[in-house]
Motif scaffolding. Structure first.
Motif, PDB file in Angstrom:
ATOM      1  N   LEU A   1      -4.408   0.089  -9.534  1.00 17.28           N
ATOM      2  CA  LEU A   1      -4.388   0.994 -10.680  1.00 17.28           C
ATOM      3  C   LEU A   1      -5.652   0.743 -11.497  1.00 17.28           C
ATOM      4  O   LEU A   1      -5.884  -0.385 -11.939  1.00 17.28           O
ATOM      5  N   SER A   2      -6.477   1.768 -11.689  1.00 17.71           N
ATOM      6  CA  SER A   2      -7.745   1.565 -12.385  1.00 17.71           C
ATOM      7  C   SER A   2      -7.841   2.482 -13.603  1.00 17.71           C
ATOM      8  O   SER A   2      -7.050   3.422 -13.754  1.00 17.71           O
ATOM      9  N   SER A   3      -8.833   2.175 -14.443  1.00 15.03           N
ATOM     10  CA  SER A   3      -9.062   2.936 -15.687  1.00 15.03           C
ATOM     11  C   SER A   3      -7.746   3.165 -16.409  1.00 15.03           C
ATOM     12  O   SER A   3      -7.390   4.295 -16.767  1.00 15.03           O
ATOM     13  N   LEU A   4      -7.027   2.090 -16.616  1.00 15.93           N
ATOM     14  CA  LEU A   4      -5.654   2.194 -17.119  1.00 15.93           C
ATOM     15  C   LEU A   4      -5.587   2.828 -18.494  1.00 15.93           C
ATOM     16  O   LEU A   4      -6.441   2.608 -19.365  1.00 15.93           O
ATOM     17  N   GLU A   5      -4.534   3.613 -18.658  1.00 18.58           N
ATOM     18  CA  GLU A   5      -4.246   4.285 -19.920  1.00 18.58           C
ATOM     19  C   GLU A   5      -2.895   3.813 -20.421  1.00 18.58           C
ATOM     20  O   GLU A   5      -2.076   3.295 -19.656  1.00 18.58           O
ATOM     21  N   LEU A   6      -2.643   4.039 -21.720  1.00 19.68           N
ATOM     22  CA  LEU A   6      -1.363   3.616 -22.299  1.00 19.68           C
ATOM     23  C   LEU A   6      -0.186   4.220 -21.541  1.00 19.68           C
ATOM     24  O   LEU A   6       0.846   3.574 -21.347  1.00 19.68           O
ATOM     25  N   GLY A   7      -0.340   5.453 -21.090  1.00 21.54           N
ATOM     26  CA  GLY A   7       0.738   6.149 -20.397  1.00 21.54           C
ATOM     27  C   GLY A   7       1.050   5.610 -19.020  1.00 21.54           C
ATOM     28  O   GLY A   7       2.033   6.020 -18.398  1.00 21.54           O
ATOM     29  N   ASP A   8       0.229   4.690 -18.530  1.00 27.87           N
ATOM     30  CA  ASP A   8       0.494   4.077 -17.233  1.00 27.87           C
ATOM     31  C   ASP A   8       1.498   2.941 -17.340  1.00 27.87           C
ATOM     32  O   ASP A   8       1.938   2.409 -16.313  1.00 27.87           O
ATOM     33  N   SER A   9       1.848   2.569 -18.554  1.00 29.88           N
ATOM     34  CA  SER A   9       2.848   1.519 -18.748  1.00 29.88           C
ATOM     35  C   SER A   9       4.172   1.972 -18.131  1.00 29.88           C
ATOM     36  O   SER A   9       4.688   3.035 -18.478  1.00 29.88           O
ATOM     37  N   ALA A  10       4.693   1.172 -17.226  1.00 34.18           N
ATOM     38  CA  ALA A  10       5.895   1.561 -16.490  1.00 34.18           C
ATOM     39  C   ALA A  10       6.319   0.407 -15.590  1.00 34.18           C
ATOM     40  O   ALA A  10       5.633  -0.602 -15.473  1.00 34.18           O
ATOM     41  N   LEU A  11       7.459   0.603 -14.948  1.00 32.51           N
ATOM     42  CA  LEU A  11       7.900  -0.292 -13.884  1.00 32.51           C
ATOM     43  C   LEU A  11       7.425   0.304 -12.568  1.00 32.51           C
ATOM     44  O   LEU A  11       7.674   1.487 -12.302  1.00 32.51           O
ATOM     45  N   TYR A  12       6.779  -0.496 -11.760  1.00 40.24           N
ATOM     46  CA  TYR A  12       6.302  -0.035 -10.458  1.00 40.24           C
ATOM     47  C   TYR A  12       7.118  -0.735  -9.381  1.00 40.24           C
ATOM     48  O   TYR A  12       7.153  -1.965  -9.310  1.00 40.24           O
ATOM     49  N   PHE A  13       7.772   0.067  -8.556  1.00 38.35           N
ATOM     50  CA  PHE A  13       8.620  -0.477  -7.496  1.00 38.35           C
ATOM     51  C   PHE A  13       7.994  -0.251  -6.135  1.00 38.35           C
ATOM     52  O   PHE A  13       7.449   0.808  -5.845  1.00 38.35           O
ATOM     53  N   CYS A  14       8.124  -1.250  -5.312  1.00 43.01           N
ATOM     54  CA  CYS A  14       7.831  -1.133  -3.902  1.00 43.01           C
ATOM     55  C   CYS A  14       9.161  -1.094  -3.165  1.00 43.01           C
ATOM     56  O   CYS A  14      10.144  -1.735  -3.578  1.00 43.01           O
ATOM     57  N   ALA A  15       9.220  -0.323  -2.103  1.00 46.03           N
ATOM     58  CA  ALA A  15      10.417  -0.251  -1.275  1.00 46.03           C
ATOM     59  C   ALA A  15      10.001  -0.270   0.185  1.00 46.03           C
ATOM     60  O   ALA A  15       8.839   0.040   0.507  1.00 46.03           O
ATOM     61  N   SER A  16      10.919  -0.626   1.055  1.00 46.63           N
ATOM     62  CA  SER A  16      10.575  -0.618   2.477  1.00 46.63           C
ATOM     63  C   SER A  16      11.757  -0.164   3.321  1.00 46.63           C
ATOM     64  O   SER A  16      12.918  -0.228   2.892  1.00 46.63           O
ATOM     65  N   SER A  17      11.430   0.328   4.502  1.00 43.02           N
ATOM     66  CA  SER A  17      12.459   0.711   5.464  1.00 43.02           C
ATOM     67  C   SER A  17      11.906   0.464   6.864  1.00 43.02           C
ATOM     68  O   SER A  17      10.701   0.288   7.044  1.00 43.02           O
ATOM     69  N   VAL A  18      12.793   0.496   7.831  1.00 39.82           N
ATOM     70  CA  VAL A  18      12.378   0.257   9.209  1.00 39.82           C
ATOM     71  C   VAL A  18      11.370   1.315   9.642  1.00 39.82           C
ATOM     72  O   VAL A  18      10.321   1.019  10.208  1.00 39.82           O
TER      73      VAL A  18
END
Lengths: 113, 114
Positions: B78-95
């Protein structure tokens, strides 16, 4: 456009008071409908996957059902530890969102002792 | 424990900065997904990889990029971050993607941009 709508947004129950959460969906071919539970600040925890209309799955006090346009999550005799946000998601079998989960905004369930 | 590991758990950074979020999928899973969750938007799909190749893009900003490495771990930049980028970022996986297989989520990375 694929989309998922959950209702109600919030639900308050007394311990032991059974109820149902609704998830209505439109999708380009349903690959699967998923239910997740999410506690505050945590990742979604997988509950069920339903694949075809008429299918039902149960886990402890939870039972999920599926029709061609909606799914229900029935909660029987809930306990305070069932308090969480319940998320519904669909996976499309074709189209722009193929393979990915499209989530509803969730139902926040509070169970009071 | 879903088996999906994300680091860091919490991150505070200033506007304009760049951060990298890391994800290790469940053992045996070849497909990795990134989702963003903010208070008013719910869970939004960002991007998907399968066995090292980008497979699908969702609502991912041009300032954001991702990759999946030969050992199957993934990074979200994530680059050139802005205030609105504040969040929870989830990774998920599947077969595998598109198969109706269960998609398991990690515990997320809390990003706060100040």
């Amino acid at each position: 456009e694929d989309q998922v709508t959950q209702s109600p947004e919030a639900l308050r129950l007394q311990e032991g008071e059974s109820s149902s959460l609704n998830c209505s969906y439109t999708v380009s071919g349903l690959r699967g409908l998923f239910w997740y539970r999410q506690d505050p600040g945590k990742g979604p925890e997988f509950l069920f996957t339903l694949y075809s209309a008429g299918e039902e799955k149960e886990k402890e006090r939870l039972k999920a059902t599926l029709t061609k346009k909606e799914s229900f999550l029935h909660i029987t005799a809930p306990k305070p530890e069932d308090s969480a946000t319940y998320l519904c998601a669909v996976q499309a079998s074709y189209g722009g969102s193929q393979g990915n989960l499209i989530f509803g905004k969730g139902t926040k369930l509070s169970v009071k002792p | 424990d879903s088996g999906v590991t994300q680091t860091p758990k919490h991150l505070i950074t200033a506007t304009g900065q760049r951060v990298t979020l890391r994800c290790s999928p469940r053992s045996g899973d070849l497909s990795v997904y990134w989702y963003q969750q903010s208070l008013d938007q719910g869970l939004q799909f960002l991007i998907q990889y399968y066995n090292g190749e980008e497979r699908a893009k969702g609502n991912i900003l041009e300032r954001f990029s991702a990759q999946q490495f030969p050992d199957l771990h993934s990074e979200l930049n994530l680059s050139s971050l802005e205030l609105g980028d504040s969040a929870l970022y989830f990774c998920a996986s599947s077969v595998a993607p598109d198969s109706g297989n269960t998609i398991y989520f990690g515990e997320g990375s809390w990003l706060t941009v100040v």
